[in-house]
Design an enzyme around this catalytic site. Sequence first.
Site, mmCIF file in Angstrom:
data_model
loop_
_atom_site.group_PDB
_atom_site.id
_atom_site.type_symbol
_atom_site.label_atom_id
_atom_site.label_comp_id
_atom_site.label_asym_id
_atom_site.label_seq_id
_atom_site.Cartn_x
_atom_site.Cartn_y
_atom_site.Cartn_z
ATOM 1 N N GLU A 14 44.648 -2.713 38.322
ATOM 2 C CA GLU A 14 44.360 -1.466 39.029
ATOM 3 C C GLU A 14 43.716 -0.538 38.007
ATOM 4 O OE1 GLU A 14 45.588 2.692 40.559
ATOM 5 O OE2 GLU A 14 46.882 1.605 39.183
ATOM 6 N N ASP A 26 49.665 -2.085 37.140
ATOM 7 C CA ASP A 26 49.477 -0.690 37.532
ATOM 8 C C ASP A 26 48.875 0.135 36.404
ATOM 9 O OD1 ASP A 26 50.121 1.580 39.420
ATOM 10 O OD2 ASP A 26 51.307 2.208 37.685
#
Length: 627
Positions: free
Chosen positions: A352, A309
């Site tokens: 990401e 993330d």
Amino acid sequence: MAAASPTAHDVYLFHEGSLFKSYQLFGSHYRELNGKSGYEFCVWAPHASEVRVAGDFNSWSGEEHVMHRVNDNGIWTLFIPGIGEKERYKYEIVTNNGEIRLKADPYAIYSEVRPNTASLTYDLEGYSWQDQKWQKKQKAKTLYEKPVFIYELHLGSWKKHSDGRHYSYKELSQTLIPYIKKHGFTHIELLPVYEHPYDRSWGYQGTGYYSPTSRFGPPHDLMKFVDECHQQNIGVILDWVPGHFCKDAHGLYMFDGEPLYEYKEERDRENWLWGTANFDLGKPEVHSFLISNALYWAEFYHIDGFRVDAVANILYWPNQDERHTNPYAVDFLKKLNQTMREAYPHVMMIAEDSTEWPQVTGAVEEGGLGFHYKWNMGWMNDVLKYMETPPEERRHCHQLISFSLLYAFSEHFVLPFSHDEVVYGKKSLLNKMPGDYWQKFAQYRLLLGYMTVHPGKKLIFMGSEFAQFDEWKDTEQLDWFLDSFPMHQKASVFTQDLLRFYQKSKILYEHDHRAQSFEWIDVHNDEQSIFSFIRYGQKHGEALVIICNFTPVVYHQYDVGVPFFTQYIEVLNSDSETYGGSGQINKKPLSAKKGALHHKPCYITMTIPPYGISILRAVKKRGEIKR
């Protein structure tokens, strides 16, 4: 996971940043010592003047269980006989100024159900895995050549009981897995399932990195869930957040009274955007903690991939007007990915990342970060912007569709329609589409179809598979009642057929990371907002001809240039009445005609559906296909 008292070598590797199985040393571990059974505890707290173990077994007074300091760098251990499984405990940290802090174990493998925050003793051993066929299959094929169509979901809001209770890991095994199998997804991606105190952080503000959240059951139940996914040929990817953590008092923040897991300087430490603390990625012990954590999930839970993330938050120093590279973070990401590739080459590492950082998926030895895949945020933003544009205006932003093919093969990409795009007022995928009820569904089918045939692996968020009208409501379950509405039923059928077609079509995934797998037929038809292109297979004659019409106009007797002088059959048309369309399909085989068109040697004449995608397969006719 047998524990052992710290050896000099373990201590050296931990402080060097390369004790990659640090979970075998730290935390609480069942042991038998001098004929007595109990648990050994080990924690890193270099700034503490004293550390004790407190729990139910000593009425939460740690004075009788003071830990022993192993070295000058703050490793503390203690064996407590007589302690059994699922005993609650915390570390009683005495800071340098005499303050006492109760902290959960950073390496705890099981925790209390929130809002309680104690760690629990637990033995991870004993689960008998039955996924040997899956593991063998994963190792037998190159990672990039596999079909990947990911169903991203939040376990807490996929489905709930009538009284609001979450489905447990066991119940999800019985409900979610058959659902995923039915729809044809190759993988599920779970929003973070390690322990986190606040439900509405969705797991992204966690603190118990080694502890599967107990909201849904004990650790062995999660193992069984993953095992049963594998037995049904479904991979499991975890969202993982190695950049920052929550600041709740029981967690990692100021663990021993001073910055430990986080940066020392406030401007580096505090993540003002999310109200969290940033990991100190320049600290070797933090490397040992985080890289061990990824290896731990792969070893004990057989996880098939990690979606890392907020990579942009990791790569650049926070809280600054201009972006400045964090060299410690770059080194950490390279080290993480290199270690994972060596230990588990079949486990996907997915970034990401919304930045233009070069070679995110490049090999570390060639200067890259070493990820296997990167989310293609540029493609996602461009395509959604295009789809939200009124159809009569799309001819003015034609480049939003065509631009992605200029860089589609510069990295290994995942095309994501994730949770971030269907929350906080952004509307659902269906409701982003302009027009009336029928037009919304037609464009929704076109959007999913276009994503499926575009180079790159795929991801959609839960609810998108049946065209949920409302955006994601994280405190409620999905709108399952929509299954009683015909258009939503047909949308679900379309998704199932589309994913089955994807899995059966090696053309779409075996070498979709290579530029030779794609060729435009006509990329310049902005007036009609029609795009046509070819996806090539690895063998001569293997080809799909794809036509996407982003307007409501139907075209009959439309000529399209094709690569081979043969027949073409329509294998999928989003305008089929089966899917809720108007039925503008091509029932009969289409024979190529002589005559160059669109820089191709021959052409076919066909019907172009409104707001539709038509996929044609080249087939052999009386001998070899001719080019």
